[in-house]
Write an enzyme that holds these catalytic residues in place. Structure first.
Site, PDB file in Angstrom:
ATOM      1  N   LYS A 162      -8.611  -2.493  -1.973  1.00 36.26           N
ATOM      2  CA  LYS A 162      -9.782  -2.171  -2.598  1.00 36.26           C
ATOM      3  C   LYS A 162     -11.084  -3.026  -2.330  1.00 36.26           C
ATOM      4  CE  LYS A 162      -7.822   1.090  -5.849  1.00 36.26           C
ATOM      5  NZ  LYS A 162      -6.689   0.345  -6.203  1.00 36.26           N
ATOM      6  N   SER A 188      -0.334  -1.277   0.713  1.00 38.52           N
ATOM      7  CA  SER A 188      -1.741  -1.296   0.232  1.00 38.52           C
ATOM      8  C   SER A 188      -1.940  -2.356  -0.660  1.00 38.52           C
ATOM      9  CB  SER A 188      -1.979   0.040  -0.405  1.00 38.52           C
ATOM     10  OG  SER A 188      -0.853   0.258  -1.618  1.00 38.52           O
ATOM     11  N   GLU A 213     -15.150   1.637 -12.459  1.00 42.85           N
ATOM     12  CA  GLU A 213     -14.176   2.229 -13.337  1.00 42.85           C
ATOM     13  C   GLU A 213     -12.875   1.629 -12.598  1.00 42.85           C
ATOM     14  OE1 GLU A 213     -14.858   4.244 -11.038  1.00 42.85           O
ATOM     15  OE2 GLU A 213     -12.925   4.563 -10.501  1.00 42.85           O
TER      16      GLU A 213
HETATM   17  C1  LIG Z   1      -5.661   1.623  -6.335  1.00 42.86           C
HETATM   18  C2  LIG Z   1      -4.585   1.564  -5.372  1.00 42.86           C
HETATM   19  C3  LIG Z   1      -3.831   2.487  -4.963  1.00 42.86           C
HETATM   20  C4  LIG Z   1      -4.513   4.028  -5.023  1.00 42.86           C
HETATM   21  O1  LIG Z   1      -5.838   4.123  -4.535  1.00 42.86           O
HETATM   22  P1  LIG Z   1      -5.938   4.893  -3.072  1.00 42.86           P
HETATM   23  O2  LIG Z   1      -7.652   5.127  -3.253  1.00 42.86           O
HETATM   24  O3  LIG Z   1      -5.283   6.273  -3.099  1.00 42.86           O
HETATM   25  O4  LIG Z   1      -5.755   4.088  -2.148  1.00 42.86           O
HETATM   26  C5  LIG Z   1      -2.923   2.388  -4.003  1.00 42.86           C
HETATM   27  N1  LIG Z   1      -2.415   1.039  -3.893  1.00 42.86           N
HETATM   28  C6  LIG Z   1      -2.827  -0.200  -4.669  1.00 42.86           C
HETATM   29  C7  LIG Z   1      -2.261  -1.311  -4.335  1.00 42.86           C
HETATM   30  C8  LIG Z   1      -3.998   0.087  -5.137  1.00 42.86           C
HETATM   31  O5  LIG Z   1      -4.447  -0.785  -5.881  1.00 42.86           O
END
Ligand SMILES: *Cc1c(COP(=O)(O)O)cnc(C)c1O
Length: 411
Positions: free
Chosen positions: A98, A390, A120
């Protein structure tokens, strides 16, 4: 970020009106028109500006810690029969992908002379990333968060406050992400000139889906050069990512969407949250169960009842607990370029335990959905698979500990 990887080219990118195929656009209140029109007119020029590119890439390197590693998962690969690589966004500053987007948008906001940032957040990851870059760049910061998410993500709420952000608790509706999003929109309408709304995923009105995709495209670009060094090719056979709104997925897919001018050499698999199951009524599986309509400023797929009202989504993971999906994903799905699967809460938790014990990496619950889909892949023996790791699992420890006493974690 370089113009070489221009996402606008090809059939999967955005057109001038902000559409990906039939999805996208900008359905916004009158009062936001001037603000969003300015963004629409200027974002491409600002992103391509040399000064912006230099500042963004230096901060990605020296502050965020990019490039993040591409880790070969030795023991998992042995077990699965294919070569599994993990793109380590968990090692980016603040623990998830993010920050790439938050940093880029905050730099844009400064250039647009906006002094106040709002956002948000669901899991709290986007809120932490936004609060972090606001502290870094000296911008004032207000974060909207559902009351229920504030409870289940307490450590991240503490982090945001420590970083100097004001966290506003939203107690309407389901008290989760979609309500926080509505509240942030209301704030923006009340502050149409001095405020920039850092949307945290590839959702919302044009230009946000395209803007966020570009800011996250660094993930896939790094994968390409890292694969070139670590394997005999600069592309994999399959890329897998979890989708909430879809930003980590688009970030890693973008680089491989147009390969060989439409020849579909790299397969793409996006994994959404089935929650307690597709038939349970407690799910966030937008692609499996959603229908088209306007949600949060764009025409896309979302979970809705027969009157077109948003249905409360459910996922154990706060970051996937969103009723919609970005318009580019809706298009990638309807055009058949990308496969979508769903994974239940329990499958995700089991996959998180599996990765923790096999590789010494505790993934975020969101990420664990992608890993569960990797575990059940068929037909990839001998091939190369990259999964977007992610985020890291620290924020989910309470959930993991609770489940580890309920299920046999070794299965
Ligand atoms: C916010 C988040 C997601 C989901 O958000 P996307 O916009 O779909 O990437 C996935 N993995 C993690 C670790 C997150 O913090």
């Amino acid at each position: 970020m370089t113009s070489k990887h221009d996402l606008v080219e090809g059939n999967y990118g955005v057109d001038d009106e902000g559409y990906f195929g039939q999805f996208g656009g900008a359905f916004i209140p009158e009062l936001l028109q001037p603000n969003i029109s300015q963004l629409q007119r200027e974002y491409r020029t600002l992103l391509e500006d040399d000064d912006f590119q230099r500042e963004f890439s230096e901060l990605l390197r020296d502050y965020v810690g990019r490039p993040t590693p591409l880790t070969f998962a030795t023991r998992c690969s042995e077990e699965l029969g294919f070569r599994l690589f993990l793109k380590r966004e968990d090692l980016a500053h603040t623990g998830a992908h993010k920050i790439n987007n938050a940093l880029g948008q905050a730099l844009l906001a400064k250039r647009l002379k906006r002094t106040r940032i709002i956002a948000e957040t669901g899991a709290g990851q986007h809120g932490v990333a936004t609060a972090t870059v606001c502290a870094l760049l000296g911008l004032s910061c207000v974060i909207y968060m559902g009351e229920k998410d504030i409870e289940r993500q307490a450590p991240n709420v503490g982090r945001m406050r420590l970083l100097g952000a004001e966290v506003v608790s939203v107690s309407s509706g389901s008290r989760t992400l979609k309500d926080a999003t509505n509240e942030a929109m209301r704030d923006w309408i009340a502050h149409p000139t001095d405020t920039h709304y850092i949307i945290g995923s590839v959702v919302g009105p044009h230009p946000f889906p395209d803007l966020v995709a570009r800011l996250q495209s660094v993930i896939g670009q790094e994968v390409r050069s890292q694969l070139a060094l670590q394997t005999s090719r600069d592309y994999p056979d399959l890329v897998v990512a979890c989708v909430g709104g879809g930003s980590n997925a688009i970030g890693i897919f973008g680089e491989f969407l147009h390969q060989d001018k439409g020849e579909q050499k790299v397969q793409l698999l996006a994994v959404e949250a089935a929650g307690e199951g597709l038939d349970s009524g407690k799910t966030a599986a937008t692609i499996a169960l959603g229908r088209a309509g306007v949600l949060h400023g764009s025409y896309t797929l979302f979970l809705q009842n027969s009157d077109g009202q948003v249905v409360e989504p459910h996922s154990l993971s706060a970051g996937l607990d969103y009723p919609g999906i970005g318009p580019q994903h809706a298009h990638l799905f309807s055009s058949g370029r990308c496969q979508f699967e769903s994974v239940t809460d329990e499958e995700a938790v089991r996959a998180a335990f599996w990765l923790s014990r096999s590789e010494g990496i505790i993934p975020a619950l969101e990420t664990a959905h992608a890993l569960a889909a990797v575990k059940r892949l068929k037909g990839f023996v001998g091939k190369t698979v990259v999964v977007s790791l992610s985020g890291r699992g620290d924020k989910d420890m309470e959930t993991y500990l609770k489940w580890s006493s309920e299920i046999d974690v070794r299965r």
